[in-house]
Write a protein that holds these residues in place. Structure first.
Motif: not given
Length: 486
Positions: A456-474
């Motif tokens: 299990y992986f979990g983030q401890t810092m949320p993103e500031e704002e939603k950005k377009p997702v590049d499939p190659e960058e996950g």
């Protein structure tokens, strides 16, 4: 090293799971020597004054016939939309059936396999600190604010909530004082049936189940409890005393969790402003002596201390350019990238150039003897283009996360600490998209848990704002899980 985790987890090496302390799980392959200060009460449980080495007991994680894993589920990323990272999301926990993760002013429990949300615990404000430990009954604690922050008021971390990881039910919520008179805390932990929190007014302790206050700062005391470390071995504290206006003295104390009384005490050498407790039993401390750790790791020296007598067993330097263990600058329990067991401290080396080509990177895991402070000679090589980090002990076996190159999946391996030979417990898919998505988690703001054959992986810092997702960058997720295909 690019994958040092944050102070909220220590985790990783000491996360606990349903019914038992994961940090205290082990294997019966070979007997493990106990320190002379090992003491048990009439129920066979540690009394918090002796040693409860996590390398004791049988191993729980077994290598499957096929370690290939698939993605089990993902939790969507949280976007604050506030233009700056004012929120943190420390804390994740694992039981046999539930994976729990903090959200914005809430904690959510998910089915550990299917990923559907099975409970939701609302909080009045964001979580500031989370215990990486839970009791045999699945109880743990978080420190949180009493209200959501506003533009004009960031709020105070002044409330402790104990909840059941299995059900999400609140057991109790406590604070000290009210309004501007509230005690403000910096971190919280659980150990020996007690919740302990340190902060601006010193340290407090509460009974884990009832919430009854066990101890509080003494009026007029010129010393105060900075913060605590817990776990199955009990509680230990970093205590600071003011000698004069220019000098403070730190003490490492082993506590009786039942009443907060001091079982043993070690006086830290001068030149240390902050110290960090990596392990309570055996008692291991890291500190930045005279601010010598220039890499921000918070560790220039390790200290191995006899938990029964408070005497120093060994002290040794931890060259920041060589070793990759890390502690939050001011947090007592905020250390990561290590494991303690079998009277040894396992740490990764910093990543360095590999043997094949100039751009190749790799590292190793090495072991220090807690009795002498010397390297044992044990060494686990990550391999060309791979990197290793300790996760936790599983009896005398060490569990480690092995990150692969872009075109190969990552692994969780079980290491025989006598021979340093490995068994692969889990392997993530080899496709580039999965690898890129996982790499969103392998940094200082992430948590990694492994238990019951699942990762299990979990983030401890949320993103500031939603950005377009590049499939190659996950894809950025708040949480992500992998498990066996069979």
């Amino acid at each position: 090293m690019f994958w040092i985790i944050g102070a909220t987890v220590l985790v990783i090496a000491l996360i606990v799971g349903g019914g038992v302390w994961y940090a205290n799980s082990g294997t019966d392959e070979t007997p493990v020597a106990k320190d002379k200060d090992d003491k048990k009460d009439k129920d066979g449980k540690g009394d918090g004054t002796g040693t409860d080495d996590p390398a004791a007991g049988p191993a729980k994680e077994k290598a499957p016939a096929d370690p290939s894993a698939r993605q089990l589920f993902s939790v969507p990323m949280i976007y604050t939309g506030v233009g700056s990272r004012v929120y943190e999301l420390p804390g994740s926990w694992l039981t046999d059936k539930v994976y729990a993760k903090t959200g914005l002013s809430e904690i959510n429990g998910y089915d550990a396999v299917a990923g559907n949300r099975v409970w939701n615990l609302k909080l009045p404000g964001p979580v500031c600190s989370a215990s990486g430990f839970q009791s045999d009954e699945g109880l743990t604690a978080v420190l949180h604010k009493s209200a959501r922050p506003t533009k004009d008021d960031g709020g105070q971390c002044d409330r402790i909530t104990v909840f059941d990881v299995r059900t999400g039910k609140t057991v109790w919520t406590k604070g000290v004082g009210s309004g501007e008179g509230s005690a403000v805390f910096t971190e919280v932990t659980v150990g020996g049936g007690t919740v302990a929190a340190g902060g601006s007014r010193g340290g407090y302790g509460w009974d884990l189940e009832s919430g009854d206050q066990v101890w509080s700062p003494k009026p007029g005391d010129e010393c105060y409890d900075v913060g605590y470390q817990g776990g199955s071995g009990g509680l230990a504290v970093i205590r600071k005393c003011t000698i004069n206006t220019d000098q403070d003295q730190l003490f490492v104390q082993k506590l009786d969790p039942k009443d907060g009384s001091v079982s043993s005490e070690y006086k830290m050498p001068p030149g240390i402003d902050f110290a960090h407790i990596l392990s309570v039993s055996p008692l291991v401390v890291g500190a930045d002596v005279n601010e010598a750790a220039e890499d921000g790791s918070g560790i220039s020296d390790f200290f191995s201390i006899d938990g029964r007598t408070g005497t120093l067993r060994a002290r040794w330097p931890a060259d920041a350019k060589t070793y990759g263990a890390s502690c939050d600058a001011v947090a007592v329990s905020g250390c990561a990238n290590f494991a303690v067991g079998g009277d040894r401290l396992y740490v990764p080396t910093e990543e360095h150039q590999g043997k094949k080509e100039a751009y190749s990177r790799t590292n190793e895991i090495v072991a220090f003897d807690l009795a002498t402070g010397k390297l044992t000679g044990q060494r686990l090589d990550a391999g060309e283009d791979w990197e290793l980090r300790p996760l936790r002990m599983d009896g005398p076996r060490l569990l480690a996360y092995r990150a692969g190159p872009y075109d190969q999946g990552s692994q969780v391996v079980s290491v025989d600490t006598r021979t340093m030979k490995t068994e692969v417990l889990l392997k993530t898919p080899d496709d580039q998209r999965s690898g890129s998505t996982i790499r969103h988690f392998v940094h200082e703001f992430s948590e990694i848990l492994f238990g019951n054959g699942r990762l299990y992986f979990g983030q401890t810092m949320p993103e500031e704002e939603k950005k377009p997702v590049d499939p190659e960058e996950g894809v950025p997720y708040l949480a992500l899980s992998f498990g066996g295909t069979h």
